[in-house]
Design a protein around this motif. Structure first.
Motif, PDB file in Angstrom:
ATOM      1  N   GLU A  79       1.184  -1.330  -0.184  1.00 48.62           N
ATOM      2  CA  GLU A  79       0.074   0.100   0.221  1.00 48.62           C
ATOM      3  C   GLU A  79       0.982   1.258  -0.259  1.00 48.62           C
ATOM      4  OE1 GLU A  79      -3.865   2.152   2.700  1.00 48.62           O
ATOM      5  OE2 GLU A  79      -2.343   1.025   3.652  1.00 48.62           O
ATOM      6  N   GLN A  80       1.895   1.199   0.687  1.00 49.66           N
ATOM      7  CA  GLN A  80       3.023   2.136   1.218  1.00 49.66           C
ATOM      8  C   GLN A  80       3.281   2.540  -0.208  1.00 49.66           C
ATOM      9  OE1 GLN A  80       5.341   1.347   3.707  1.00 49.66           O
ATOM     10  NE2 GLN A  80       3.754   1.252   5.299  1.00 49.66           N
ATOM     11  N   GLU A  81       3.864   1.634  -1.382  1.00 46.74           N
ATOM     12  CA  GLU A  81       4.549   1.692  -2.784  1.00 46.74           C
ATOM     13  C   GLU A  81       3.460   1.992  -3.985  1.00 46.74           C
ATOM     14  OE1 GLU A  81       6.624  -2.339  -3.409  1.00 46.74           O
ATOM     15  OE2 GLU A  81       8.290  -1.774  -1.429  1.00 46.74           O
ATOM     16  N   GLY A  82       2.101   2.074  -3.861  1.00 46.73           N
ATOM     17  CA  GLY A  82       0.969   2.164  -4.315  1.00 46.73           C
ATOM     18  C   GLY A  82       1.090   1.562  -5.198  1.00 46.73           C
ATOM     19  N   LEU A  83       0.661   0.525  -5.137  1.00 49.20           N
ATOM     20  CA  LEU A  83       0.402  -0.987  -5.762  1.00 49.20           C
ATOM     21  C   LEU A  83      -0.599  -1.803  -4.979  1.00 49.20           C
ATOM     22  CD1 LEU A  83       3.801  -3.016  -6.271  1.00 49.20           C
ATOM     23  CD2 LEU A  83       2.555  -2.011  -8.045  1.00 49.20           C
ATOM     24  N   LEU A  84      -1.043  -1.615  -3.660  1.00 53.89           N
ATOM     25  CA  LEU A  84      -2.476  -1.667  -3.001  1.00 53.89           C
ATOM     26  C   LEU A  84      -3.098  -0.739  -2.796  1.00 53.89           C
ATOM     27  CD1 LEU A  84      -1.902  -5.060  -1.196  1.00 53.89           C
ATOM     28  CD2 LEU A  84      -2.428  -4.886  -3.797  1.00 53.89           C
ATOM     29  N   VAL A  85      -4.500  -1.008  -2.918  1.00 51.96           N
ATOM     30  CA  VAL A  85      -5.570   0.291  -2.275  1.00 51.96           C
ATOM     31  C   VAL A  85      -6.180  -0.260  -0.988  1.00 51.96           C
ATOM     32  CG1 VAL A  85      -4.727   2.399  -3.773  1.00 51.96           C
ATOM     33  CG2 VAL A  85      -6.682   0.529  -4.089  1.00 51.96           C
ATOM     34  N   GLN A  86      -6.796   0.735  -0.299  1.00 52.17           N
ATOM     35  CA  GLN A  86      -8.063  -0.111   0.673  1.00 52.17           C
ATOM     36  C   GLN A  86      -8.984  -0.290  -0.219  1.00 52.17           C
ATOM     37  OE1 GLN A  86      -7.968   0.901   5.318  1.00 52.17           O
ATOM     38  NE2 GLN A  86      -5.571   0.822   5.035  1.00 52.17           N
ATOM     39  N   HIS A  87      -9.612  -1.498   0.613  1.00 52.70           N
ATOM     40  CA  HIS A  87     -11.472  -0.942   0.075  1.00 52.70           C
ATOM     41  C   HIS A  87     -12.444  -1.577   1.075  1.00 52.70           C
ATOM     42  CE1 HIS A  87     -14.158  -3.543  -3.472  1.00 52.70           C
ATOM     43  NE2 HIS A  87     -14.536  -3.549  -2.554  1.00 52.70           N
ATOM     44  N   GLY A  88     -12.796  -0.346   1.323  1.00 52.69           N
ATOM     45  CA  GLY A  88     -14.062  -0.158   1.567  1.00 52.69           C
ATOM     46  C   GLY A  88     -13.484  -0.168   2.682  1.00 52.69           C
ATOM     47  N   GLY A  89     -12.644   0.427   3.879  1.00 51.32           N
ATOM     48  CA  GLY A  89     -11.460   0.386   4.836  1.00 51.32           C
ATOM     49  C   GLY A  89     -11.836  -1.183   5.284  1.00 51.32           C
ATOM     50  N   ARG A  90     -11.649  -1.828   4.798  1.00 47.43           N
ATOM     51  CA  ARG A  90     -11.602  -3.041   4.977  1.00 47.43           C
ATOM     52  C   ARG A  90     -10.859  -4.340   3.960  1.00 47.43           C
ATOM     53  NH1 ARG A  90     -15.170  -6.888   8.054  1.00 47.43           N
ATOM     54  NH2 ARG A  90     -13.981  -8.085   8.437  1.00 47.43           N
ATOM     55  N   GLY A  91      -9.630  -4.787   4.120  1.00 45.94           N
ATOM     56  CA  GLY A  91      -8.899  -5.047   2.941  1.00 45.94           C
ATOM     57  C   GLY A  91      -7.845  -4.719   1.732  1.00 45.94           C
ATOM     58  N   TYR A  92      -8.212  -5.232   0.944  1.00 51.78           N
ATOM     59  CA  TYR A  92      -6.667  -4.357  -0.511  1.00 51.78           C
ATOM     60  C   TYR A  92      -6.779  -4.787  -1.214  1.00 51.78           C
ATOM     61  CZ  TYR A  92      -3.785  -2.657   3.617  1.00 51.78           C
ATOM     62  OH  TYR A  92      -3.362  -2.146   4.641  1.00 51.78           O
ATOM     63  N   GLN A  93      -7.347  -3.762  -2.513  1.00 54.32           N
ATOM     64  CA  GLN A  93      -7.288  -4.237  -4.119  1.00 54.32           C
ATOM     65  C   GLN A  93      -6.512  -3.404  -5.039  1.00 54.32           C
ATOM     66  OE1 GLN A  93     -11.000  -1.626  -4.338  1.00 54.32           O
ATOM     67  NE2 GLN A  93     -10.364  -2.168  -6.832  1.00 54.32           N
ATOM     68  N   VAL A  94      -5.449  -4.712  -5.473  1.00 56.98           N
ATOM     69  CA  VAL A  94      -4.542  -3.970  -6.559  1.00 56.98           C
ATOM     70  C   VAL A  94      -4.936  -3.157  -7.022  1.00 56.98           C
ATOM     71  CG1 VAL A  94      -2.944  -4.798  -8.670  1.00 56.98           C
ATOM     72  CG2 VAL A  94      -4.056  -6.658  -6.986  1.00 56.98           C
ATOM     73  N   ARG A  95      -3.869  -1.657  -7.174  1.00 59.15           N
ATOM     74  CA  ARG A  95      -4.305  -0.107  -7.542  1.00 59.15           C
ATOM     75  C   ARG A  95      -4.288  -0.027  -9.143  1.00 59.15           C
ATOM     76  NH1 ARG A  95      -0.107   4.280  -6.401  1.00 59.15           N
ATOM     77  NH2 ARG A  95      -1.148   6.130  -8.443  1.00 59.15           N
ATOM     78  N   GLN A  96      -5.129   0.210  -9.925  1.00 57.99           N
ATOM     79  CA  GLN A  96      -4.271   0.765 -11.493  1.00 57.99           C
ATOM     80  C   GLN A  96      -3.473   1.089 -11.252  1.00 57.99           C
ATOM     81  OE1 GLN A  96      -6.953  -0.516 -14.505  1.00 57.99           O
ATOM     82  NE2 GLN A  96      -4.899   0.063 -15.345  1.00 57.99           N
ATOM     83  N   VAL A  97      -2.256   0.616 -12.493  1.00 57.70           N
ATOM     84  CA  VAL A  97      -1.033   1.189 -12.871  1.00 57.70           C
ATOM     85  C   VAL A  97      -0.687   0.888 -14.089  1.00 57.70           C
ATOM     86  CG1 VAL A  97       1.359   1.190 -11.958  1.00 57.70           C
ATOM     87  CG2 VAL A  97      -0.212   0.251 -10.334  1.00 57.70           C
ATOM     88  N   SER A  98       0.123   1.895 -14.602  1.00 58.50           N
ATOM     89  CA  SER A  98       0.012   1.776 -16.231  1.00 58.50           C
ATOM     90  C   SER A  98       1.445   1.825 -16.044  1.00 58.50           C
ATOM     91  CB  SER A  98      -0.395   2.825 -16.469  1.00 58.50           C
ATOM     92  OG  SER A  98       0.433   4.110 -16.868  1.00 58.50           O
ATOM     93  N   ALA A  99       1.917   1.320 -17.577  1.00 53.70           N
ATOM     94  CA  ALA A  99       3.749   1.255 -17.972  1.00 53.70           C
ATOM     95  C   ALA A  99       3.982   2.836 -17.865  1.00 53.70           C
ATOM     96  CB  ALA A  99       4.206   0.584 -19.220  1.00 53.70           C
ATOM     97  N   GLU A 100       3.318   4.251 -18.498  1.00 50.51           N
ATOM     98  CA  GLU A 100       3.603   5.262 -17.593  1.00 50.51           C
ATOM     99  C   GLU A 100       4.085   5.890 -16.381  1.00 50.51           C
ATOM    100  OE1 GLU A 100       1.191   3.963 -20.054  1.00 50.51           O
ATOM    101  OE2 GLU A 100       2.250   4.273 -21.673  1.00 50.51           O
ATOM    102  N   ASP A 101       3.374   5.140 -15.530  1.00 51.85           N
ATOM    103  CA  ASP A 101       3.402   5.646 -14.751  1.00 51.85           C
ATOM    104  C   ASP A 101       4.439   5.125 -13.941  1.00 51.85           C
ATOM    105  OD1 ASP A 101       1.018   6.443 -14.204  1.00 51.85           O
ATOM    106  OD2 ASP A 101      -0.149   4.953 -13.691  1.00 51.85           O
ATOM    107  N   VAL A 102       4.822   3.694 -13.841  1.00 53.35           N
ATOM    108  CA  VAL A 102       6.404   3.180 -13.421  1.00 53.35           C
ATOM    109  C   VAL A 102       7.228   3.547 -14.314  1.00 53.35           C
ATOM    110  CG1 VAL A 102       7.675   1.203 -13.377  1.00 53.35           C
ATOM    111  CG2 VAL A 102       5.208   0.684 -13.013  1.00 53.35           C
TER     112      VAL A 102
END
Length: 231
Positions: A51-74
């Motif tokens: 989550e700190q690295e920007g690859l996961l985001v919290q989902h509804g206050g519980r659990g995580y989901q994969v963040r949308q990341v593009s090749a351009e972002d990286v």
């Protein structure tokens, strides 16, 4: 960081970059723990780091989901890191390394040599390389004497794969990873040589190129998106 957490981190980064965990997909401690054959504790800690690295985001206050990341972002984040670390190497060479800093860097080289001399890597070797690589980069940034560089890199670390700590490796292709990381280690040797001889321009170019090797991660995102794109 304990070794189970480090192993989970490396595996999850690779799964996200390769599209095995797709953008928007929920991830669960129990499922990942079973898949990677570890307890839930290292998975929970790895989720927080991701989550700190920007690859996961919290989902509804519980659990995580994969963040949308593009090749351009990286690619954009990695290129900025290359500029910052190149500047750090230049300034460290201009100032001259202290005896202590040179000793630490040479110890990193010696430990890396010991890993690669046997001609192959294990999962434990990848974890050991992760630790010495992080130490190597941190010493050079500190040796620059420019705290603004460290501050900028700390802010950048919250972007996907922008941190030097965000190691990604494929444990199913250790032969390929041996070639990649051995090349990276040879770059370490060249960088230390330039720093020790106070060759500022060369040190900057080598360090920037070394950081930009992480652009491979951006290519993985591109390949993953092409595989999952509707036909």
């Amino acid at each position: 960081m304990n070794k189970p957490e480090q192993r989970v981190l490396i595996a999850l980064r690779k799964m996200i970059a390769a599209g095995e965990l797709a953008a928007g997909e929920r991830v669960f401690e129990v499922t990942v723990a079973q898949q990677l054959e570890v307890s839930r504790t290292p998975v929970r800690l790895a989720f927080r780091t991701l989550e700190q690295e920007g690859l996961l985001v919290q989902h509804g206050g519980r659990g995580y989901q994969v963040r949308q990341v593009s090749a351009e972002d990286v690619a954009g984040a990695v290129q900025v890191r290359g500029v910052l670390e190149g500047l750090a190497a230049r300034q460290a060479a201009e100032r001259g390394l202290s005896a202590v800093d040179l000793e630490v860097l040479e110890d990193c080289l010696a430990r890396g040599d010991a890993l690669f001399t046997k001609g192959h890597l294990t999962d434990e070797d990848l974890q050991a390389y992760d630790e010495l690589n992080l130490r190597f980069h941190r010493v050079i940034v500190a040796a620059s004497g420019n705290p603004a560089i460290a501050q900028a890199l700390a802010r950048l670390a919250h972007l996907p794969f922008a941190s030097v700590a965000a190691l990604m490796a494929d444990s199913h292709d250790l032969a390929g990873e041996y070639r990649r990381f051995n090349f990276s280690h040879m770059q370490h040797h060249a960088i230390v040589d330039a720093l020790a001889n106070r060759e500022a321009t060369r040190a900057e170019a080598l360090m920037s190129e070394h950081a930009n090797a992480t652009l491979r991660y951006a290519r993985m995102f591109t390949q993953a998106s092409e595989r999952t794109r509707p036909r």
